[in-house]
Design a protein around this motif. Structure first.
Motif, PDB file in Angstrom:
ATOM      1  N   TRP A 112       0.812  -1.341  -0.048  1.00 23.57           N
ATOM      2  CA  TRP A 112      -0.110   0.072  -0.196  1.00 23.57           C
ATOM      3  C   TRP A 112       1.133   1.312  -0.041  1.00 23.57           C
ATOM      4  O   TRP A 112       0.887   2.091  -0.573  1.00 23.57           O
ATOM      5  N   TYR A 116       0.818   3.924  -3.005  1.00 21.78           N
ATOM      6  CA  TYR A 116       0.701   5.350  -2.792  1.00 21.78           C
ATOM      7  C   TYR A 116       1.504   6.281  -3.053  1.00 21.78           C
ATOM      8  O   TYR A 116       1.360   7.043  -3.929  1.00 21.78           O
ATOM      9  N   LYS A 174      -6.240  16.911  -6.622  1.00 16.91           N
ATOM     10  CA  LYS A 174      -6.160  15.528  -6.987  1.00 16.91           C
ATOM     11  C   LYS A 174      -5.367  14.759  -5.895  1.00 16.91           C
ATOM     12  O   LYS A 174      -5.895  13.733  -5.673  1.00 16.91           O
ATOM     13  N   ASN A 177      -7.968  14.201  -3.221  1.00 19.70           N
ATOM     14  CA  ASN A 177      -9.011  13.127  -3.664  1.00 19.70           C
ATOM     15  C   ASN A 177      -8.366  11.775  -3.306  1.00 19.70           C
ATOM     16  O   ASN A 177      -8.645  10.802  -2.813  1.00 19.70           O
ATOM     17  N   LEU A 178      -6.862  11.687  -3.663  1.00 13.21           N
ATOM     18  CA  LEU A 178      -6.262  10.457  -3.367  1.00 13.21           C
ATOM     19  C   LEU A 178      -6.220  10.049  -2.026  1.00 13.21           C
ATOM     20  O   LEU A 178      -6.579   8.958  -1.504  1.00 13.21           O
ATOM     21  N   ASN A 179      -6.002  11.111  -1.310  1.00 13.59           N
ATOM     22  CA  ASN A 179      -5.713  11.094   0.041  1.00 13.59           C
ATOM     23  C   ASN A 179      -6.971  10.211   0.877  1.00 13.59           C
ATOM     24  O   ASN A 179      -7.093   9.644   1.503  1.00 13.59           O
ATOM     25  N   SER A 180      -8.053  11.194   0.373  1.00 12.21           N
ATOM     26  CA  SER A 180      -9.444  10.775   0.984  1.00 12.21           C
ATOM     27  C   SER A 180      -9.770   9.483   0.561  1.00 12.21           C
ATOM     28  O   SER A 180     -10.401   8.527   1.160  1.00 12.21           O
ATOM     29  N   LEU A 181      -9.474   8.976  -0.748  1.00 10.02           N
ATOM     30  CA  LEU A 181      -9.720   7.578  -1.001  1.00 10.02           C
ATOM     31  C   LEU A 181      -8.923   6.759  -0.490  1.00 10.02           C
ATOM     32  O   LEU A 181      -9.579   5.361   0.144  1.00 10.02           O
ATOM     33  N   THR A 182      -7.820   6.952  -0.103  1.00 10.45           N
ATOM     34  CA  THR A 182      -6.859   5.830   0.677  1.00 10.45           C
ATOM     35  C   THR A 182      -7.040   5.879   2.109  1.00 10.45           C
ATOM     36  O   THR A 182      -7.407   4.859   2.491  1.00 10.45           O
ATOM     37  N   SER A 183      -6.788   6.898   2.840  1.00 13.67           N
ATOM     38  CA  SER A 183      -6.223   6.732   4.354  1.00 13.67           C
ATOM     39  C   SER A 183      -7.377   5.807   4.980  1.00 13.67           C
ATOM     40  O   SER A 183      -7.232   4.875   5.419  1.00 13.67           O
ATOM     41  N   ASN A 185     -10.652   4.888   4.424  1.00 11.26           N
ATOM     42  CA  ASN A 185     -11.399   3.867   3.817  1.00 11.26           C
ATOM     43  C   ASN A 185     -10.797   2.499   3.926  1.00 11.26           C
ATOM     44  O   ASN A 185     -11.129   1.508   4.201  1.00 11.26           O
ATOM     45  N   LEU A 186      -9.334   2.722   3.369  1.00 10.70           N
ATOM     46  CA  LEU A 186      -8.638   1.467   3.183  1.00 10.70           C
ATOM     47  C   LEU A 186      -8.158   0.637   4.481  1.00 10.70           C
ATOM     48  O   LEU A 186      -8.289  -0.313   4.448  1.00 10.70           O
TER      49      LEU A 186
END
Ligand code: ADP
Ligand code: MG
Length: 510
Positions: A112, A116, A174, A177-183, A185-186
């Motif tokens: 991960w 990232y 961007k 967005n990436l940070n919100s998708l990953t942190s 949630n994952l």
């Protein structure tokens, strides 16, 4: 005992946050000092290709971003790893099979971080780049404000700035967005995958082997396991940002520079010799071709030629701002390449067409090269350059950046006095009087003989009337010396020089 532990822990908490942050600040302070110090070692060539604003961004903003790394990221990772190790030990004590199952988290977590990094690194680099662009644009705008306003280009420079700012914003979004998708949630997904695996193991393989107690403890531990994990994950963004910023800072630090040395050389007599010197700023474009000439100690050498013929470049080589591609430059018979540039410059003075003044008073600017000079010495050089009436009365006036509040004649006189105060063995006047009015020029011309006395002087001048007395005149054309001799010799030769001279005489007469 519990209460005692809590009090004890709070001390450590204090220590962690205070000392860690303090050392982060110390590290950044040191880093900034190092970068700044390194900058002054870099060759002039470096600054040809790096706008000031971008360099400023590296010294201020990028080091700032690195601070986060020490402030929070490393602490989180360090305590996270300690915590994880503890929990894993507990898990293994509890039940080896279940513990092995949770080990799967480690490669997942690692993958991960890598993934990232792949996506975020580019974005972070773009953000830092745009930040540098914004700084550079701002810097250029402020310095060129009068031209921008004179040409009514406020809106176009605004547009350009907005474009950089916009690109910065878009890259930020961007990344966000990436940070919100990953942190979060994952971590959530991973945790549930793990629990699913657990339920599957229990129900499929050997249900009933585990006691309720073990299961309860296990679930509790796994929940705890995710605490440091999700904390670390939430720091990934900062880690990446610091990585990108740190890379930029260290790129700058890795630039090859020459350390200022404490070497000194005794004052040379001032014999200067160029021997078959070839030079180019960029590979393809030869600026100086096969240049050979000799200046004897105490002589005055004039360089004339069209703009762009390479006159200033010759002086750049003499000052070792650049080094020649081929050929040698010697001073008193010694190759300048074998001397430390700093020791050499100690005995050289320069006055440029656009004098650069620093923040301080006029007197401080004059004693720039020799801060220990007394007031009387300052006054003496002011008198010598013929500036007694003009800059004598304003010696204590403050100079703001670049001396914007002074007239160009005043700036020029200050820079003459500044060059003279160090009593250089070699003095370079590069179109030094082109910007001053004829009256001031007359003042300077008066002092000129005093200026030239006891040193080798190179004069680059457009107004040929100012160099008639030179011991030798070199006429340059596209990087080559096409004629040389005294004024009278050259007039007799009926060549380029004579044409230039007559042209100017004609204009003067008319
Ligand atoms: N820092 C630089 N980088 C690249 N090219 C340069 C640089 N400075 C000057 N030049 C080029 O070198 C040539 C000689 O410039 P210069 O020595 O300043 O001419 P002069 O002083 O005779 O007017 C010009 O063609 C100019 O464009
Ligand atoms: Mg020039």
């Amino acid at each position: 005992m519990y209460l005692g532990l809590i009090v004890f822990a709070s001390f450590f908490q204090y220590g962690q946050s205070f000392y860690l942050k303090k050392s982060a600040h110390l590290i950044v302070r040191q880093m900034r000092n190092d970068v700044f110090q390194h900058l002054s070692k870099l060759p002039v060539r470096f600054f040809d290709h790096h706008p000031a604003g971008k360099i400023v961004a590296r010294v201020t903003n990028d080091t700032e971003a690195v601070r986060e790394l020490y402030m929070t990221v490393l602490a989180t990772f360090f305590s996270g790893i300690v915590y994880l190790t503890g929990i894993y030990i507990a898990l293994f004590i509890l039940d080896v099979r279940l513990a092995l199952l949770t080990l799967v988290l480690i490669p997942l977590f690692y993958a991960w971080i890598q993934l990232y990094h792949r996506f975020a690194a580019g974005l972070n680099r773009r953000i830092r780049d745009k930040n540098a662009d914004i700084n550079a644009a701002m810097n250029e705008n402020i310095h060129g404000m009068s031209i921008i306003q004179a040409f009514n280009q406020e809106s176009s420079s605004q547009k350009q700035f907005e474009q950089f700012n916009d690109e910065h914003y878009r890259a930020q979004t961007k990344l966000l967005n990436l940070n919100s998708l990953t942190s979060h949630n994952l971590t959530f997904v991973l945790k549930n995958i793990l629990f699913t695996g657990l339920i599957w193991t229990i129900s499929g393989g050997g249900g009933g082997i585990f006691s309720i107690g073990v299961l309860y403890a296990f679930v509790d531990l796994v929940n705890r396991l995710f605490e440091p994990l999700s904390q670390m994950v939430s720091q990934l963004a900062k880690l990446e940002q610091a990585r990108a910023a740190g890379q930029r800072v260290f790129e700058l630090m890795d630039e090859q520079g020459e350390a200022p040395s404490d070497d000194t050389i005794i004052r040379p007599k001032g014999d200067v010799q160029f021997d078959s010197v070839h030079f180019s700023y960029e590979k393809e474009k030869r600026v100086l071709k096969d240049l050979t000439f000799q200046a004897n100690a105490g002589q005055t050498i004039a360089l004339v030629g069209h703009t762009g013929s390479g006159k200033s470049s010759i002086m750049n080589l003499l000052f070792r701002f650049y080094d020649p591609d081929e050929g040698t430059i010697t001073i008193d018979g010694l190759n300048t390449k074998d001397m430390s540039a700093g020791a050499l410059r100690e005995h050289m003075g320069i006055v440029l067409q656009e004098p650069y003044l620093f923040t301080g008073t006029v007197a401080e600017n004059i004693s720039y090269g020799r801060p220990e000079a007394t007031r009387d010495e300052v006054k003496r050089v002011v008198r010598l350059v013929g500036g007694e009436t003009i800059i004598g009365p304003i010696l204590d006036e403050p100079v703001t950046e670049r001396g914007a509040t002074l007239s160009s004649g005043e700036r020029q006189l200050i820079s003459f006095a500044r060059a003279l105060l160090v009593d250089p063995a070699i003095l370079v006047l590069d179109e030094a009087t082109s910007n001053v009015d004829t009256e001031t020029e007359a003042h300077i011309q008066q002092g000129m003989n005093a200026l030239k006395n006891g040193r080798t002087t190179f004069v680059i001048a457009h107004r040929l009337s100012t160099i008639i007395d030179a011991d030798q005149i070199l006429v340059l054309d596209r990087g080559q010396i096409v004629e040389r001799g005294t004024h009278d010799d050259l007039l007799k030769r009926n060549g380029t020089y004579r044409r230039m001279y007559e042209l100017q005489q004609g204009t003067d007469a008319s």
